[in-house]
Design an enzyme around this catalytic site. Structure first.
Site, PDB file in Angstrom:
ATOM      1  N   CYS A 269       0.814  -1.222   0.000  1.00  0.00           N
ATOM      2  CA  CYS A 269       0.000   0.000   0.000  1.00  0.00           C
ATOM      3  C   CYS A 269       0.845   1.268   0.000  1.00  0.00           C
ATOM      4  O   CYS A 269       1.881   1.336   0.660  1.00  0.00           O
ATOM      5  CB  CYS A 269      -0.892   0.044   1.233  1.00  0.00           C
ATOM      6  SG  CYS A 269      -1.960  -1.365   1.406  1.00  0.00           S
TER       7      CYS A 269
ATOM      8  N   ARG B 244       5.160   0.321  -5.959  1.00  0.00           N
ATOM      9  CA  ARG B 244       5.143  -0.477  -4.732  1.00  0.00           C
ATOM     10  C   ARG B 244       4.260  -1.715  -4.870  1.00  0.00           C
ATOM     11  O   ARG B 244       4.392  -2.649  -4.081  1.00  0.00           O
ATOM     12  CB  ARG B 244       4.639   0.375  -3.551  1.00  0.00           C
ATOM     13  CG  ARG B 244       5.567   1.508  -3.190  1.00  0.00           C
ATOM     14  CD  ARG B 244       4.925   2.432  -2.184  1.00  0.00           C
ATOM     15  NE  ARG B 244       4.758   1.824  -0.884  1.00  0.00           N
ATOM     16  CZ  ARG B 244       5.677   1.826   0.076  1.00  0.00           C
ATOM     17  NH1 ARG B 244       6.830   2.420  -0.133  1.00  0.00           N
ATOM     18  NH2 ARG B 244       5.447   1.259   1.240  1.00  0.00           N
TER      19      ARG B 244
ATOM     20  N   TRP C 272      -2.872  -2.755  -1.560  1.00  0.00           N
ATOM     21  CA  TRP C 272      -2.447  -4.121  -1.890  1.00  0.00           C
ATOM     22  C   TRP C 272      -3.222  -5.004  -0.909  1.00  0.00           C
ATOM     23  O   TRP C 272      -2.936  -4.990   0.293  1.00  0.00           O
ATOM     24  CB  TRP C 272      -0.943  -4.253  -1.697  1.00  0.00           C
ATOM     25  CG  TRP C 272      -0.355  -5.528  -2.198  1.00  0.00           C
ATOM     26  CD1 TRP C 272       0.098  -5.784  -3.466  1.00  0.00           C
ATOM     27  CD2 TRP C 272      -0.107  -6.726  -1.449  1.00  0.00           C
ATOM     28  NE1 TRP C 272       0.600  -7.065  -3.540  1.00  0.00           N
ATOM     29  CE2 TRP C 272       0.481  -7.668  -2.314  1.00  0.00           C
ATOM     30  CE3 TRP C 272      -0.335  -7.103  -0.116  1.00  0.00           C
ATOM     31  CZ2 TRP C 272       0.860  -8.949  -1.909  1.00  0.00           C
ATOM     32  CZ3 TRP C 272       0.032  -8.377   0.290  1.00  0.00           C
ATOM     33  CH2 TRP C 272       0.622  -9.278  -0.615  1.00  0.00           C
TER      34      TRP C 272
ATOM     35  N   ASN D  67      -1.678   1.922   5.626  1.00  0.00           N
ATOM     36  CA  ASN D  67      -0.774   0.869   5.129  1.00  0.00           C
ATOM     37  C   ASN D  67      -0.325   0.074   6.346  1.00  0.00           C
ATOM     38  O   ASN D  67       0.153   0.657   7.319  1.00  0.00           O
ATOM     39  CB  ASN D  67       0.444   1.485   4.428  1.00  0.00           C
ATOM     40  CG  ASN D  67       1.511   0.433   4.099  1.00  0.00           C
ATOM     41  OD1 ASN D  67       1.199  -0.752   3.961  1.00  0.00           O
ATOM     42  ND2 ASN D  67       2.745   0.860   3.982  1.00  0.00           N
ATOM     43  N   GLY D  68      -0.481  -1.256   6.270  1.00  0.00           N
ATOM     44  CA  GLY D  68      -0.094  -2.104   7.392  1.00  0.00           C
ATOM     45  C   GLY D  68      -1.206  -3.093   7.672  1.00  0.00           C
ATOM     46  O   GLY D  68      -2.100  -3.285   6.840  1.00  0.00           O
TER      47      GLY D  68
ATOM     48  N   GLU E 256      18.418 -16.753  -9.132  1.00  0.00           N
ATOM     49  CA  GLU E 256      17.975 -15.387  -9.408  1.00  0.00           C
ATOM     50  C   GLU E 256      17.362 -15.287 -10.811  1.00  0.00           C
ATOM     51  O   GLU E 256      16.353 -14.615 -11.007  1.00  0.00           O
ATOM     52  CB  GLU E 256      19.159 -14.423  -9.240  1.00  0.00           C
ATOM     53  CG  GLU E 256      18.862 -12.965  -9.535  1.00  0.00           C
ATOM     54  CD  GLU E 256      17.772 -12.346  -8.676  1.00  0.00           C
ATOM     55  OE1 GLU E 256      17.337 -12.959  -7.680  1.00  0.00           O
ATOM     56  OE2 GLU E 256      17.324 -11.239  -9.023  1.00  0.00           O
TER      57      GLU E 256
ATOM     58  N   LYS F 293      13.554 -14.081 -11.578  1.00  0.00           N
ATOM     59  CA  LYS F 293      13.233 -12.963 -12.484  1.00  0.00           C
ATOM     60  C   LYS F 293      12.215 -13.407 -13.527  1.00  0.00           C
ATOM     61  O   LYS F 293      11.250 -12.705 -13.804  1.00  0.00           O
ATOM     62  CB  LYS F 293      14.488 -12.452 -13.209  1.00  0.00           C
ATOM     63  CG  LYS F 293      15.455 -11.656 -12.389  1.00  0.00           C
ATOM     64  CD  LYS F 293      15.055 -10.217 -12.108  1.00  0.00           C
ATOM     65  CE  LYS F 293      14.362 -10.069 -10.805  1.00  0.00           C
ATOM     66  NZ  LYS F 293      15.043 -10.141  -9.580  1.00  0.00           N
TER      67      LYS F 293
ATOM     68  N   GLU G  17       8.750 -13.879 -11.949  1.00  0.00           N
ATOM     69  CA  GLU G  17       8.141 -12.627 -11.497  1.00  0.00           C
ATOM     70  C   GLU G  17       7.482 -11.855 -12.628  1.00  0.00           C
ATOM     71  O   GLU G  17       6.388 -11.343 -12.452  1.00  0.00           O
ATOM     72  CB  GLU G  17       9.225 -11.699 -10.908  1.00  0.00           C
ATOM     73  CG  GLU G  17       9.634 -12.006  -9.508  1.00  0.00           C
ATOM     74  CD  GLU G  17      10.545 -10.917  -8.966  1.00  0.00           C
ATOM     75  OE1 GLU G  17      11.653 -10.742  -9.513  1.00  0.00           O
ATOM     76  OE2 GLU G  17      10.169 -10.255  -8.003  1.00  0.00           O
TER      77      GLU G  17
ATOM     78  N   HIS H 156      18.431 -35.948  -9.048  1.00  0.00           N
ATOM     79  CA  HIS H 156      17.684 -36.451  -7.897  1.00  0.00           C
ATOM     80  C   HIS H 156      16.206 -36.073  -7.952  1.00  0.00           C
ATOM     81  O   HIS H 156      15.515 -36.139  -6.932  1.00  0.00           O
ATOM     82  CB  HIS H 156      18.328 -35.947  -6.600  1.00  0.00           C
ATOM     83  CG  HIS H 156      19.740 -36.414  -6.443  1.00  0.00           C
ATOM     84  ND1 HIS H 156      20.068 -37.726  -6.185  1.00  0.00           N
ATOM     85  CD2 HIS H 156      20.913 -35.753  -6.561  1.00  0.00           C
ATOM     86  CE1 HIS H 156      21.390 -37.847  -6.128  1.00  0.00           C
ATOM     87  NE2 HIS H 156      21.927 -36.666  -6.354  1.00  0.00           N
TER      88      HIS H 156
ATOM     89  N   LYS I 221       6.669  -4.014  -4.368  1.00  0.00           N
ATOM     90  CA  LYS I 221       8.092  -3.680  -4.309  1.00  0.00           C
ATOM     91  C   LYS I 221       8.593  -3.748  -2.878  1.00  0.00           C
ATOM     92  O   LYS I 221       9.705  -4.155  -2.608  1.00  0.00           O
ATOM     93  CB  LYS I 221       8.287  -2.271  -4.866  1.00  0.00           C
ATOM     94  CG  LYS I 221       9.727  -1.814  -4.924  1.00  0.00           C
ATOM     95  CD  LYS I 221      10.457  -2.541  -6.021  1.00  0.00           C
ATOM     96  CE  LYS I 221      11.939  -2.218  -6.049  1.00  0.00           C
ATOM     97  NZ  LYS I 221      12.664  -3.212  -6.864  1.00  0.00           N
TER      98      LYS I 221
HETATM   99  C1  AGP Z   1      12.883  -9.018  -6.345  1.00  0.00           C
HETATM  100  O1  AGP Z   1      12.827  -9.028  -7.726  1.00  0.00           O
HETATM  101  C2  AGP Z   1      11.617  -9.206  -5.684  1.00  0.00           C
HETATM  102  N1  AGP Z   1      10.679  -8.233  -6.053  1.00  0.00           N
HETATM  103  C3  AGP Z   1      11.620  -9.601  -4.229  1.00  0.00           C
HETATM  104  O2  AGP Z   1      12.049 -10.917  -4.173  1.00  0.00           O
HETATM  105  C4  AGP Z   1      12.456  -8.761  -3.253  1.00  0.00           C
HETATM  106  O3  AGP Z   1      13.813  -8.993  -3.481  1.00  0.00           O
HETATM  107  C5  AGP Z   1      12.092  -9.159  -1.808  1.00  0.00           C
HETATM  108  O4  AGP Z   1      10.752  -8.838  -1.579  1.00  0.00           O
HETATM  109  C6  AGP Z   1      12.969  -8.474  -0.782  1.00  0.00           C
HETATM  110  O5  AGP Z   1      12.883  -7.092  -0.867  1.00  0.00           O
HETATM  111  P1  AGP Z   1      13.902  -6.165  -0.099  1.00  0.00           P
HETATM  112  O6  AGP Z   1      15.245  -6.379  -0.707  1.00  0.00           O
HETATM  113  O7  AGP Z   1      13.381  -4.788  -0.306  1.00  0.00           O
HETATM  114  O8  AGP Z   1      13.903  -6.579   1.339  1.00  0.00           O
END
Ligand code: AGP
Length: 616
Positions: A2, A27, A75, A101-102, A488, A492, A495, A511, A611
């Site tokens: 949020c 965000r 969110w 937010n929260g 990673e 990506k 996501e 395995h 984000k």
């Molecule tokens: C990264 O592409 C992601 N959006 C997500 O995994 C992110 O790295 C994770 O939420 C941690 O965020 P931070 O580094 O702000 O703590």
């Protein structure tokens, strides 16, 4: 997650609120709304499920005249993303509006109590209890004092909140408060502003004020901000953050999307990070709050992070163990927080890695580690973030605002930052000589040009992306530190392209995941020239024998891999195996982006993701 914005001043509020919400879109959110107080003392608002663009359309035909207001991107946590659950939420009289937010953890009890007392709640959200609590406070103990009413209401709350509140009876006032969730405020000549982070404020000021947990800020139309703490004591000198980047840093600047922009910014980000770091102590890391003796005594490092930052932790483990000879454990914050038996030594150092500095799980873990007596060091991108403020020391990676939800430049900069820490530890405990630090540092300085070279080869990623067309799944493989690049790369791809991708250490494939392989199945193998190269090549052969299509990330001149694989994403020779993950991952960032674009998705705002994950 949020986003909260608020404004009171001399300008029309709705214009800035909508622009502010657009800036906070990164965000992650699923609905949005604004509420404005008119000078005649009425509230006018619009809210809807969906994008801020839809909200703008609705706002353009609504009567949103007024110089004081609040806005929100939601969110969803409690209640579906619908118009009804979108914020702002109002009290029974329709004169108090709140954005939040929260998570209000005790909302069910409060809701029951409020309804029993005759309040009418209309949404499924936890947030809606707040305006009703303020309504009661204004009607009773805090009559005529909105700030006090907000303070009283917050005394009833459990959980986390950043709140912005307006009331039709106070058309020139905005009240904000926080506990756990981020919120900053700013005072300017044309009014006072509030926002979840500095991004929407960058084009109105260069200095923002930070609120501590439970602080209540009263923002007035003349631009003034007054802050009181939980006990009502005035805070004369709140801590401030200077926004040291130009507002244009958060604009596209000619790039098609923020992800493309941020991928291309990586060489300069690493140059900034390394600048001025080599000195008398090997690597200068004044941000550490430990003396050289204390550093030398560190006998265990615990790295805690989430998502992409967790992958940084896996690479950092290799560097710290190799260069400083200190054992390292890497923990998912969300798992660590519920591991009841976690053991630390008297000299355990905790490193939290978090781009945003606001990830709720990571913050909770850092607090727990501090509670266990550990020194906590934060590696983060966001100046003044909660992680930085609460840690004993913080290293800012200076990557500049990262707007795309999928982290790219923060990932590589955080890796290099963790290398600096490894070198500082190794020098302090005597495992690295000054000469070795100098030699390693010179290797780090080669990274920007290696990255530039990879960026110039982006056509290879575009070409390889067609192999993912019409596929439902893929497998990413790598050994040792390159397994992290595979993790990673798969993250990506998932996501932003919504295509399933599984990552495994290459030797583990036999395995289980090998059962996935069938003709045409895409496998991405990270196989640089390193000490496990031949072993990974054997795994590639196992994939090809089962009809898989292999896309390799390999080092220039590797004829063997070139002959075996359908496509090769070439990286230049790197001076050390630990330089490779910082360079090779650029290909996988580019590949994911091309696959996602090919499938027609918005690479900057992937569905369901946020984000800054400010809830546990
Ligand atoms: C990264 O592409 C992601 N959006 C997500 O995994 C992110 O790295 C994770 O939420 C941690 O965020 P931070 O580094 O702000 O703590």
């Amino acid at each position: 997650m949020c986003g909260v914005v608020g404004y009171v001043g001399s300008k029309q509020a709705a214009d800035w609120l909508l622009d502010g919400l657009s800036t906070l879109e990164y965000r992650g959110y699923d609905s949005a709304g604004v509420q404005v107080v008119s000078q005649s003392g009425n509230l006018h608002g619009v809210k809807c499920a969906g994008r801020v663009a839809t909200l703008r359309e609705r706002a353009s035909v609504a009567n949103l005249n007024g110089t004081c207001g609040i806005g929100h991107t939601r969110w969803a946590t409690h209640g579906a993303p619908t118009d009804r659950n979108a914020h702002p939420h109002l009290d029974c009289t329709g004169r108090i509006a709140v954005v939040h937010n929260g998570i209000i953890e005790n909302f069910q009890d409060l809701r029951r109590e409020l309804m029993a007392a005759g309040h009418h709640l209309r949404s499924d959200t936890d947030s809606e209890v707040v305006p009703h609590l303020i309504e009661d406070a204004l009607a009773g103990p805090a009559a005529g004092d909105l700030a006090r009413a907000v303070r009283n209401a917050c005394e009833r709350l459990e959980g986390a909140w950043a709140l912005a509140v307006v009331c039709a009876d106070f058309p020139n006032m905005l009240v904000c408060t926080r506990k756990g969730s981020p919120l900053v405020v700013a005072s300017t000549e044309d009014g006072a502003y509030a926002a979840s982070d500095v991004m929407p404020l960058a084009n109105v000021t260069s200095t923002v004020m930070q609120l501590n947990d439970y602080d209540v800020a009263t923002l007035s139309a003349d631009g003034s901000v007054s802050i009181v703490d939980r006990d009502g004591v005035v805070i004369d000198h709140p801590s401030t953050i200077t926004i040291d980047w130009d507002a244009s840093a958060a604009t596209l600047g000619g790039h098609p999307d923020f992800m493309a922009k941020e991928i291309s910014e990586q060489p300069e980000a690493i140059e900034r990070l390394l600048s001025g770091r080599l000195g008398e102590h090997g690597v200068e890391l004044d941000e550490l709050s430990l003396t050289r003796d204390e550093l030398a005594a560190v006998d265990r490092v615990v790295i805690i992070a989430c998502g992409t930052s967790y992958h940084v932790g896996l690479v950092a483990k290799c560097a710290i163990e190799r260069w400083a000879r200190v054992p390292v454990s890497v923990e998912y914050a969300s798992e660590f927080n519920y591991n009841q038996e976690y053991l630390v030594t008297d000299h355990t150092m905790c490193v939290v890695i978090t781009q945003s500095g606001e990830t709720a799980d990571t913050l909770a873990a850092a607090r727990r580690m501090r509670g266990m007596g550990c020194n906590v060091f934060a590696i983060t991108n966001v100046i003044g973030s909660t992680a930085a403020r609460e840690a004993d020391g913080a290293l800012y990676i200076q990557a500049g605002p990262e707007v795309a939800v999928a982290s790219t430049k923060a990932y590589t900069a955080q890796m290099v930052a963790s290398y600096l820490l490894a070198m500082r530890l190794g020098f302090a405990n005597g495992h690295m000589t000054r000469e070795e630090v100098g030699r390693r540092f010179a290797q780090l300085e080669t990274i920007p040009d290696l990255m530039r070279e990879v960026l110039s080869r982006r056509w290879q990623d575009k070409q390889a992306s067609r192999l993912f067309r019409d596929k439902h799944s893929s497998l990413f493989l790598g050994r040792n530190v390159s397994s992290t690049t595979a993790y990673e790369g798969a993250l990506k791809l998932k996501e932003i392209s919504y295509q399933h991708a599984e990552a495994y250490p290459a030797g583990e494939m036999k395995h289980g995941p090998i059962a996935l392989l069938e003709p045409g199945f895409p496998v991405v193998a990270v196989v640089p020239a390193d000490h496990v190269h031949d072993k990974t090549v054997s795994n590639i052969q196992e994939c090809i024998a089962r009809g898989a299509v292999v896309i390799a990330v390999a080092t220039d001149g590797d004829e063997r891999v070139a002959k075996l694989c359908q496509e090769v994403l070439w990286i230049p020779q790197c001076a050390d195996e630990l330089i490779v993950p910082v360079v090779a991952v650029l290909h996988l960032q580019l590949l994911a982006r091309y696959v996602a674009r090919d499938r027609g998705f918005d690479v900057d705002k992937p569905r369901n993701l946020a984000k800054s994950v400010t809830v546990e």
